[in-house]
Design a protein around this motif. Structure first.
Motif, short mmCIF file in Angstrom:
data_model
loop_
_atom_site.label_atom_id
_atom_site.label_comp_id
_atom_site.label_asym_id
_atom_site.label_seq_id
_atom_site.Cartn_x
_atom_site.Cartn_y
_atom_site.Cartn_z
N ARG A 53 48.89 53.68 -28.19
CA ARG A 53 49.12 53.43 -27.00
C ARG A 53 50.71 53.07 -26.75
NH1 ARG A 53 44.65 53.09 -23.43
NH2 ARG A 53 42.72 52.87 -24.39
N MET A 54 51.63 53.89 -26.26
CA MET A 54 52.97 54.07 -26.28
C MET A 54 53.16 53.06 -25.30
SD MET A 54 54.08 55.83 -28.52
CE MET A 54 55.91 55.81 -27.83
N ARG A 55 52.52 52.79 -24.26
CA ARG A 55 52.93 51.67 -23.25
C ARG A 55 52.65 50.32 -23.44
NH1 ARG A 55 49.23 53.21 -17.89
NH2 ARG A 55 50.24 51.44 -17.22
N ARG A 56 52.04 49.89 -24.71
CA ARG A 56 52.10 48.54 -25.01
C ARG A 56 53.28 47.74 -24.98
NH1 ARG A 56 48.40 50.34 -29.77
NH2 ARG A 56 46.11 50.08 -29.04
N LEU A 57 54.45 48.55 -25.38
CA LEU A 57 55.61 48.02 -25.42
C LEU A 57 56.62 48.06 -24.39
CD1 LEU A 57 56.40 49.00 -29.26
CD2 LEU A 57 55.41 46.81 -28.35
N ARG A 58 56.03 48.70 -23.17
CA ARG A 58 56.68 48.94 -22.17
C ARG A 58 56.71 47.87 -20.82
NH1 ARG A 58 55.40 55.43 -21.90
NH2 ARG A 58 56.51 55.87 -24.05
N SER A 59 56.03 46.76 -21.07
CA SER A 59 55.79 45.65 -19.97
C SER A 59 57.31 45.16 -20.00
CB SER A 59 54.83 44.69 -20.75
OG SER A 59 55.43 43.81 -21.72
N SER A 60 57.58 44.41 -18.90
CA SER A 60 58.81 43.97 -18.46
C SER A 60 59.29 42.79 -19.62
CB SER A 60 58.67 43.36 -17.25
OG SER A 60 57.67 42.29 -17.06
N ARG A 61 58.18 42.21 -20.10
CA ARG A 61 58.44 41.07 -21.01
C ARG A 61 58.76 41.63 -22.43
NH1 ARG A 61 54.48 38.16 -22.34
NH2 ARG A 61 55.59 36.34 -23.06
N LEU A 62 58.23 42.65 -22.83
CA LEU A 62 58.48 43.16 -24.25
C LEU A 62 59.50 44.14 -24.26
CD1 LEU A 62 54.99 43.72 -25.37
CD2 LEU A 62 56.31 41.70 -25.80
N ARG A 63 59.68 44.89 -23.17
CA ARG A 63 61.10 45.94 -23.14
C ARG A 63 62.21 45.68 -23.79
NH1 ARG A 63 59.55 50.06 -19.40
NH2 ARG A 63 61.35 51.32 -18.91
N PRO A 64 62.92 44.53 -23.47
CA PRO A 64 63.98 44.09 -24.13
C PRO A 64 63.86 43.83 -25.51
CG PRO A 64 63.71 42.61 -22.13
CD PRO A 64 62.32 43.27 -22.37
N LEU A 65 62.75 43.59 -26.24
CA LEU A 65 62.64 43.65 -27.52
C LEU A 65 62.99 44.70 -28.39
CD1 LEU A 65 59.99 40.95 -27.65
CD2 LEU A 65 62.19 40.34 -28.35
N VAL A 66 62.31 45.81 -27.70
CA VAL A 66 62.35 47.22 -28.43
C VAL A 66 63.40 48.20 -27.85
CG1 VAL A 66 59.89 47.10 -29.12
CG2 VAL A 66 60.69 48.13 -26.65
N ARG A 67 64.43 47.64 -26.86
CA ARG A 67 65.10 48.68 -26.38
C ARG A 67 66.48 49.05 -27.64
NH1 ARG A 67 67.97 47.26 -21.08
NH2 ARG A 67 65.82 48.14 -20.20
N GLU A 68 66.53 50.31 -27.85
CA GLU A 68 67.27 50.88 -28.86
C GLU A 68 68.78 50.78 -28.55
OE1 GLU A 68 65.59 54.75 -29.54
OE2 GLU A 68 63.67 54.08 -29.39
N THR A 69 69.31 50.96 -27.23
CA THR A 69 70.62 51.03 -26.88
C THR A 69 70.91 49.93 -25.91
OG1 THR A 69 70.52 53.43 -27.48
CG2 THR A 69 72.51 52.63 -26.26
#
Length: 325
Positions: A6-22
């Motif tokens: 489920r690709m949306r698992r990591l798109r929550s506002s809290r997790l988003r910064p942790l997985v940002r690539e750029t």
């Protein structure tokens, strides 16, 4: 793979910064500055809302302001009081860019990196980037000596980096030799290696007073349909001694930025040019776009494509935005 993946698992506002690539950082920015020795007060540039030409006696304060915002570098464009056919006021010791560099270095010292645009278009009556003959042909080889002299004069004034933008064949080698022969071997060259004959430069020509009196710049700037040619240009400039490679414009040429960075792996700059700035400003003023978000998204895309540094007229706005987060 759904529902395991489920690709949306990591798109929550809290997790988003942790997985940002750029990420876009203030240290990625270079701020363009126009210095005009014919004025005593700032003059707003009509086609670039919010941007102005600055008089010489304000240039050091502007550099200090840029440095205080955390922006590491500026690039200077000089507008001279006098022009002639040969652009002789590009390389005089007391001409506009040289005086501006000395003023900045006197006040700001090493607080900011000073890059000087190295071209003749602002200094010639015809507005072209090289010497012109009676048949209105832009002469490549006679221009090289003038570019070399101009580079030395900028370095002598204190410029940290020189940035040739005229797209003359052999310009990097000529400038490197001139700098080395005058004991400026440690001054880097940021070459406008892949500079396209673009329609996005219009506002800049108003800003720098560099519109051409005849013809166009197609005989020396790159064809907009060519990408392999850009690779050849970059390879030649690196071989001639370029330390940083620039692609200009930025957004219409993200593919070129990507190819340059992937193939050569050298420090790569991208110029988010005046037309790109003006379009965003115009759309925002009409309420069609959210300026803040569009600017950030645009610059992030340039960084994502591979640019290590971005020359942008939004540099100060973005620095404020980053500082506020």
């Amino acid at each position: 793979m759904f529902p395991i993946t489920r690709m949306r698992r990591l798109r929550s506002s809290r997790l988003r910064p942790l997985v940002r690539e750029t990420e876009l950082d203030v240290k990625d920015l270079i701020c363009p500055v126009f210095v005009d020795e014919t004025i005593t007060e700032p003059v707003e540039i009509n086609s670039m809302p919010g941007y102005s030409r600055l008089p010489l006696d304000m240039i050091a304060d502007e550099a200090g302001c840029i440095a205080d915002m955390g922006i590491p570098a500026l690039i200077l464009f000089g507008i001279p009081a006098k022009k002639d056919e040969m652009g002789t006021h590009a390389y005089g010791e007391d001409d506009v860019t040289q005086k501006a560099v000395r003023a900045i270095k006197k006040e700001a010292g090493n607080d900011i990196i000073v890059i000087t645009d190295l071209c003749l278009c602002e200094y010639t009556t015809h507005g072209h980037c090289g010497v012109v003959n009676e048949a209105h042909e832009i002469l490549n080889d006679p221009t090289l000596d003038i570019l070399g002299k101009t580079a030395v004069s900028h370095a002598r004034a204190g410029a940290d980096i020189v940035a040739p933008s005229g797209m003359m064949d052999g310009m990097v080698k000529a400038i490197r030799n001139a700098l080395d022969d005058n004991d400026f071997k440690d001054v880097p060259i940021m070459s406008y290696a892949a500079k396209y004959c673009s329609a996005f430069y219009g506002p800049f020509r108003e800003a720098a007073g560099s519109g051409y009196a005849f013809g166009d710049r197609a005989s020396y700037q790159m064809d907009i349909g060519n990408s392999n040619e850009a690779m050849r240009e970059v390879a030649l400039d690196i071989e001639e001694g370029a330390d940083i490679i620039m692609v200009k414009p930025a957004l219409p040429y993200l593919d070129i930025i990507y190819r340059v960075k992937k193939k050569f792996g050298v420090p790569t700059a991208a110029y988010h040019v005046s037309g790109e700035y003006a379009m965003i400003k115009a759309a925002a003023q009409n309420g069609w776009l959210d300026e803040r978000r569009v600017v950030y998204e645009s610059l992030l895309s340039i960084k994502r494509a591979g640019a290590d540094m971005i020359l942008t007229y939004f540099a100060k706005d973005v620095a404020k935005e980053i500082a506020s987060k």
